[in-house]
Design a protein around this motif. Structure first.
Motif, PDB file in Angstrom:
ATOM      1  N   SER A  15       0.853  -1.183   0.000  1.00  0.00           N
ATOM      2  CA  SER A  15       0.000   0.000   0.000  1.00  0.00           C
ATOM      3  C   SER A  15       0.892   1.237   0.000  1.00  0.00           C
ATOM      4  O   SER A  15       2.121   1.126   0.089  1.00  0.00           O
ATOM      5  CB  SER A  15      -0.908   0.006   1.238  1.00  0.00           C
ATOM      6  N   LYS A  16       0.276   2.397  -0.053  1.00  0.00           N
ATOM      7  CA  LYS A  16       1.071   3.626  -0.061  1.00  0.00           C
ATOM      8  C   LYS A  16       1.826   3.813   1.253  1.00  0.00           C
ATOM      9  O   LYS A  16       2.806   4.545   1.319  1.00  0.00           O
ATOM     10  CB  LYS A  16       0.176   4.834  -0.334  1.00  0.00           C
ATOM     11  N   ASP A  17       1.353   3.131   2.309  1.00  0.00           N
ATOM     12  CA  ASP A  17       2.015   3.227   3.614  1.00  0.00           C
ATOM     13  C   ASP A  17       3.041   2.125   3.832  1.00  0.00           C
ATOM     14  O   ASP A  17       3.627   2.010   4.902  1.00  0.00           O
ATOM     15  CB  ASP A  17       0.968   3.176   4.732  1.00  0.00           C
ATOM     16  N   GLY A  18       3.255   1.277   2.824  1.00  0.00           N
ATOM     17  CA  GLY A  18       4.232   0.203   2.953  1.00  0.00           C
ATOM     18  C   GLY A  18       3.593  -1.166   2.838  1.00  0.00           C
ATOM     19  O   GLY A  18       2.429  -1.309   2.457  1.00  0.00           O
ATOM     20  N   GLU A  19       4.340  -2.179   3.182  1.00  0.00           N
ATOM     21  CA  GLU A  19       3.884  -3.564   3.046  1.00  0.00           C
ATOM     22  C   GLU A  19       2.985  -3.948   4.216  1.00  0.00           C
ATOM     23  O   GLU A  19       3.277  -3.644   5.373  1.00  0.00           O
ATOM     24  CB  GLU A  19       5.113  -4.478   2.998  1.00  0.00           C
ATOM     25  N   LEU A  20       1.856  -4.620   3.895  1.00  0.00           N
ATOM     26  CA  LEU A  20       0.930  -5.079   4.920  1.00  0.00           C
ATOM     27  C   LEU A  20       0.854  -6.598   4.893  1.00  0.00           C
ATOM     28  O   LEU A  20       0.652  -7.192   3.838  1.00  0.00           O
ATOM     29  CB  LEU A  20      -0.473  -4.514   4.668  1.00  0.00           C
ATOM     30  N   LYS A  21       1.022  -7.211   6.034  1.00  0.00           N
ATOM     31  CA  LYS A  21       0.842  -8.654   6.164  1.00  0.00           C
ATOM     32  C   LYS A  21      -0.574  -8.896   6.672  1.00  0.00           C
ATOM     33  O   LYS A  21      -0.930  -8.447   7.765  1.00  0.00           O
ATOM     34  CB  LYS A  21       1.880  -9.243   7.121  1.00  0.00           C
ATOM     35  N   LEU A  22      -1.377  -9.587   5.859  1.00  0.00           N
ATOM     36  CA  LEU A  22      -2.792  -9.770   6.161  1.00  0.00           C
ATOM     37  C   LEU A  22      -3.145 -11.249   6.200  1.00  0.00           C
ATOM     38  O   LEU A  22      -2.386 -12.096   5.735  1.00  0.00           O
ATOM     39  CB  LEU A  22      -3.647  -9.075   5.096  1.00  0.00           C
TER      40      LEU A  22
END
Length: 201
Positions: A15-22
């Motif tokens: 995302s624009k805020d960085g990597e997300l682990k979901l």
């Protein structure tokens, strides 16, 4: 002792805020209020006919129900506190009556849709498509031959198509509006019922 919620999928998005682990998992029993909160904030006001990824906060939900051939017919004609809510349920009831996947596909059991919602902050990351893919995995894992949903918004239609879902029934919002007496605004030209087959794993 309570059963540990099953994790269906772990994945990473940028995302624009960085990597997300979901992850997409069954809803933990202690997160019901969070689930209701996202539905009330985003699903109820934004789903066309009404106008779980978990990581710290619930940012999305895929709501399903197993329908069986011998289940009683669904009836949404019940008393509501406001005429607006009553009108909304009347529209949904008309939509549901347009297509019955259990009967059309001659099925005994079916994974039916109750809605998909993603927090607007996390849209555009492919989460809806991941939800649809996990539904197909659920079908594979518990032995259900088909899943399906009314795709009332352009985003859900595109996400489902990218995951290989097929259009089983469609109608224009113009025609549906004539039937319901509603003028639908800011919607795609076509409302679709789409189906997905179990994943081949």
């Amino acid at each position: 002792m309570s059963q540990t919620p099953r994790v269906w999928r772990k994945f990473t998005v940028k995302s624009k805020d960085g990597e997300l682990k979901l992850r997409i998992q069954d809803m933990p029993s202690d997160r019901l209020n969070d689930f209701i909160d996202i539905c009330m904030k985003y699903f109820i006001p934004q789903e066309t006919c009404n106008k779980t990824a978990v990581v710290g906060e619930i940012i999305g939900a895929s709501i399903t129900k197993v329908d069986k051939k011998d289940d009683p017919e669904r009836n949404l004609n019940f008393t509501t506190k406001t005429k607006e809510v009553g009108a909304s349920f009347a529209i949904i009831s008309k939509l549901i009556s347009r297509y019955n996947a259990l009967k059309d596909h001659k099925l005994d059991i079916f994974l039916n849709d109750r809605g998909v919602v993603v927090n607007p902050k996390y849209r555009g990351l492919g989460l809806a498509q991941m939800f649809f893919n996990v539904r197909r995995q659920i079908c594979h894992d518990i032995g259900i031959p088909l899943t399906g949903a009314w795709m009332t918004a352009a985003g859900s239609q595109k996400a489902a198509a990218r995951d290989g879902w097929e259009t089983a029934y469609e109608m224009t919002y113009e025609d549906f509006g004539k039937e319901t007496g509603i003028v639908f605004e800011n919607v795609p030209p076509i409302c679709k019922y789409m189906t997905g087959k179990p994943l081949q794993m």
